[in-house]
Design an enzyme around this catalytic site. Structure first.
Site, PDB file in Angstrom:
ATOM      1  N   HIS A 173       0.200  -0.842  -0.084  1.00 58.77           N
ATOM      2  CA  HIS A 173      -0.101   0.407  -0.059  1.00 58.77           C
ATOM      3  C   HIS A 173       0.982   1.260   0.122  1.00 58.77           C
ATOM      4  CE1 HIS A 173      -2.660   2.459   1.102  1.00 58.77           C
ATOM      5  NE2 HIS A 173      -4.191   1.997   0.653  1.00 58.77           N
ATOM      6  N   HIS A 174       0.435   2.307   0.079  1.00 54.56           N
ATOM      7  CA  HIS A 174       0.993   3.779  -1.068  1.00 54.56           C
ATOM      8  C   HIS A 174       1.469   4.247   0.592  1.00 54.56           C
ATOM      9  CE1 HIS A 174       3.221   6.590  -2.650  1.00 54.56           C
ATOM     10  NE2 HIS A 174       2.453   6.449  -3.928  1.00 54.56           N
ATOM     11  N   ALA A 175       0.528   4.176   1.700  1.00 54.28           N
ATOM     12  CA  ALA A 175       0.687   3.857   2.633  1.00 54.28           C
ATOM     13  C   ALA A 175       1.668   4.083   3.654  1.00 54.28           C
ATOM     14  CB  ALA A 175      -0.740   4.269   3.576  1.00 54.28           C
ATOM     15  N   VAL A 177       4.778   2.734   1.671  1.00 52.69           N
ATOM     16  CA  VAL A 177       5.928   3.168   1.175  1.00 52.69           C
ATOM     17  C   VAL A 177       5.383   3.796   0.034  1.00 52.69           C
ATOM     18  CG1 VAL A 177       7.256   1.192   1.655  1.00 52.69           C
ATOM     19  CG2 VAL A 177       5.654   1.247  -0.283  1.00 52.69           C
ATOM     20  N   ASN A 339       6.529   8.153   3.473  1.00 52.62           N
ATOM     21  CA  ASN A 339       5.796   9.026   2.295  1.00 52.62           C
ATOM     22  C   ASN A 339       6.992   9.752   2.195  1.00 52.62           C
ATOM     23  OD1 ASN A 339       4.360   7.771  -0.310  1.00 52.62           O
ATOM     24  ND2 ASN A 339       3.087   7.080   1.787  1.00 52.62           N
TER      25      ASN A 339
END
Length: 502
Positions: A173-175, A177, A339
């Site tokens: 998930h983009h949360a 990385v 991020n």
């Protein structure tokens, strides 16, 4: 509201007393002070996620299994992954939240972590070529991750055209990385030798109960007015400087200045992908030939491939395309969070017919855009998003689909270049032959092109929605053609010449 809150990570006594006054009382675990809270930018990718907008970062690996000690079996692969994951706490952390939390969620250890919840095995249909692999990976890319577990999955895809190869798709998930952090996370599963011993296990940060999560969240929430008093003046100054830059023509591409394209529109739930690979030696030859950067060459390759694709379909815009480009600030920002990126808008002038003039135009535009992004600073976007919550971003997601994009989308595509390792890597003992990064789709931009270098090769991953672009191979196959064009074209046009199609 209690006073005396000075930070966003540790709960002060005032916060604990305030919550205790509400009847919330739980023992404090020894490891809770190390509890990691998501930054606003991390949480943004949770809040903006919808069934038609899964916000995952993926990569497809092509592996040569002949190097795996003892020979490849799925059982050996499973056992090797289990050992490596024990040395990387990020793979074992899940989200934790409570209704009493006034700040973003936190990461805690998953006490019930098991590899079998994250590792999948699937067979590739015959003949086992790149189209069959892409079909499977596109399906996987559209699946949401289970938020009750650590936010990642790994799919082992067996049955390719060669018996000594498997493909692996890693989805995070983009949360968890961004592009750079994703490459670092992947490195935890790699080694420079096929028989390298697994790293030693690393303990996690522990958990957090309702009181702990709420107390530290209350502390962070109470400090927001102080942070806002800093962000507002910085924003006003940035706006003034941008207006002055605009008068001098020294700004990046403006949002909502993009022309309409077939890949701008409402997203469906499905995803499709395509990919290709280029020789980095050729990419560097183009860089040296025109005196530009690798990023400039990547944008030029994208412009050339999209020009070819749009011309073939009779829909090439007369104006330049606009891409939003994530810019890593890992080495420039002191803000917390997984991020560490900001964004800039760059022009992708596919309307310019001459490839030499096209890349020179791109280089000049990128110089201005990078200068403008540097003037804005590495943390302003991060600081503003820190104030957002699920309610605000949820409302935005309800409104955005109803905004007309017939004339000018906010941007046409997402374009990202992630630096990768220039050495031969072994993934759980298997030689890594190719790597293709795949980014998410956001808003009404139904095209993501991400590139990443690996050991002298440049992997290009392309993601879209089949409702908008049913077949992406025309885009993928345009990249080798665009590279060949830049290597062979004449460069005798006078500076400032701008050949465009009418």
């Amino acid at each position: 509201m209690p006073r005396g809150c000075a930070g966003a990570r540790f709960a002060c006594n005032a916060c604990l007393n305030f919550l205790a006054g509400l009847g919330i009382s739980e023992p404090i675990s020894p490891g809770w002070a190390a509890m990691e809270r998501l930054s606003g930018l991390d949480a943004f990718f949770l809040y903006m996620e919808t069934p038609s907008q899964p916000l995952n970062v993926c990569c497809v690996l092509e592996l040569d299994t002949s190097t795996m000690p003892g020979g490849y079996t799925y059982g050996r692969f499973h056992a090797a992954l289990e050992k490596y994951v024990k040395a990387a706490p990020e793979f074992r952390m899940k989200l934790a939240d409570t209704e009493l939390n006034l700040d973003h969620p936190v990461w805690v250890d998953d006490d019930n972590f098991q590899i079998r919840h994250h590792l999948r095995r699937v067979a590739m249909p015959a003949p086992g070529g790149r189209r069959e692999l892409a079909e499977i990976c596109g399906y996987i890319a559209g699946l949401p991750l289970d938020r009750d577990r650590p936010l990642w999955e790994m799919w082992v895809i067996e049955g390719g055209a060669r018996s000594d190869t498997v493909a692996v798709m890693l989805k995070v998930h983009h949360a968890v990385v961004d592009g750079v952090a994703g490459a670092n996370l992947l490195s935890h599963l790699c080694s420079l030798q096929p028989d390298a011993p697994a790293p030693q296990p690393v303990r996690g940060t522990g958990g957090g109960n309702v009181l702990q999560i709420a107390a530290s969240g209350l502390e962070g929430f109470a400090s927001r007015p102080v942070r806002l008093a800093t962000v507002v003046p910085a924003t006003v100054l940035t706006l003034v400087r941008t207006l002055l830059r605009a008068r001098e023509g020294r700004t990046m591409a403006a949002p909502f200045s993009a022309p309409p394209t077939p890949f701008n529109g409402p997203l469906g739930r499905l995803r499709n992908i395509a990919y290709t690979q280029l020789d980095m030696r050729d990419v560097k030859r183009v860089k040296d030939r025109f005196g530009v950067t690798i990023n400039d060459v990547v944008v030029a390759l994208c412009a050339g491939a999209l020009r070819r694709f749009l011309l073939e379909h009779g829909v090439l815009p007369e104006a330049p395309l606009v891409a939003t480009v994530p810019v890593s600030v890992h080495d420039k920002s002191d803000r917390p969070g997984r991020n560490q990126a900001t964004w800039m808008f760059c022009r992708v002038p596919s309307q310019i017919s001459d490839p030499a003039q096209r890349i020179r135009t791109i280089a000049a535009g990128n110089t201005v855009a990078k200068d403008h992004a540097a003037a804005i600073g590495p943390t302003l976007l991060h600081d503003w998003i820190q104030f957002g919550g699920s309610t605000m971003f949820g409302a935005a997601m309800r409104i955005l689909p109803h905004i007309s994009i017939t004339h000018s989308p906010a941007y046409n595509l997402i374009l990202s270049n992630v630096p990768g390792p220039q050495a031969q890597l072994y993934f759980l003992g298997c030689r890594m032959d190719s790597m293709f990064p795949l980014g998410p789709l956001l808003g009404n931009a139904g095209l993501n092109i991400t590139v990443m270098s690996l050991n002298g090769e440049l992997g290009v991953g392309i993601v879209s929605c089949p409702d908008l672009l049913p077949d992406l191979w025309g885009v993928a196959d345009g990249f080798p053609e665009a590279l060949k064009e830049l290597l062979e074209c004449s460069d005798d046009q006078p500076e400032g010449s701008n050949h465009q199609d009418s």
